[in-house]
Design a protein around this motif. Structure first.
Motif: not given
Length: 200
Positions: A125-153
């Motif tokens: 779940a963690r590995l494949n969910g992380a793959i999907q996170v990467g695609y999510f960021v690309i999708g945000v960019r494809a929508a003309g938006l900017a993404a600020g992904p963070m793991t500092g929490f």
């Protein structure tokens, strides 16, 4: 090396990769549910093992929920998370196996592993969910938006705050919106092709 070896046109390459940056400030322009749904409908086709879809997304819109989230962010991430038009908490559903379609060709093999072995299920779940996170960021960019992904929490704190069922594990928190003033840090270096790729 030119971009002629790629099918994607140069403008799209810039939008998704070369000119895309992690945003640290945003304008006040809202991010709509329609935009997020369009992003999801695009990125849901990300390849994963056994076609598992472990990613779960919590959109943090209310001021009360935002305060609860910010309390668990690292100090350097608090202000920008508080100010972003939209924040998404991306998590892995450790019980993703319940959604695997029985008609999928690999289902018998997946059932043997994931329905009985919790450690294997959570790792996948963690590995494949992380793959999907990467695609999510690309999708945000494809929508003309900017993404600020963070793991500092504080992951344990976020899990307790937003996933009290104990079945989900936070992977990333992503600020989403139109980039604001001084949104970018200087671009960090990237390894060269020959430093990364070998042929055997």
């Amino acid at each position: 090396m030119t971009d002629t070896a790629l099918v994607l046109d140069s403008a799209a390459q810039d939008l998704l990769f070369r000119e895309a940056r992690t945003a640290n400030t945003f304008t006040d322009e809202p991010v709509t549910d329609e935009q997020i749904q369009a992003i999801y409908e695009l990125v849901k086709y990300a390849p994963t093992a056994f076609n598992q879809q472990a990613l779960r997304v919590v959109l943090v819109r209310s001021a009360e929920a935002r305060e609860r989230l910010v309390a668990h962010m690292a100090d350097g991430n608090k202000a920008k998370t508080l100010a972003a038009p939209l924040v998404a908490v991306l998590a892995a559903d450790n019980e993703f196996h319940r959604e695997l379609p029985a008609q999928f060709p690999a289902f018998p093999q997946a059932k043997d592993v994931f329905f009985s072995e919790r450690a294997a299920r959570e790792g996948s779940a963690r590995l494949n969910g992380a793959i999907q996170v990467g695609y999510f960021v690309i999708g945000v960019r494809a929508a003309g938006l900017a993404a600020g992904p963070m793991t500092g929490f504080d992951a344990e704190g976020i899990n307790k705050e937003f996933f009290s069922d104990g079945e989900h594990s936070v992977l990333a928190v992503v600020n989403i919106g139109k980039p604001g003033a001084d949104a970018w840090y200087p671009r960090g270096p990237r390894l060269a092709y020959d430093e990364v790729v070998t042929t055997v």
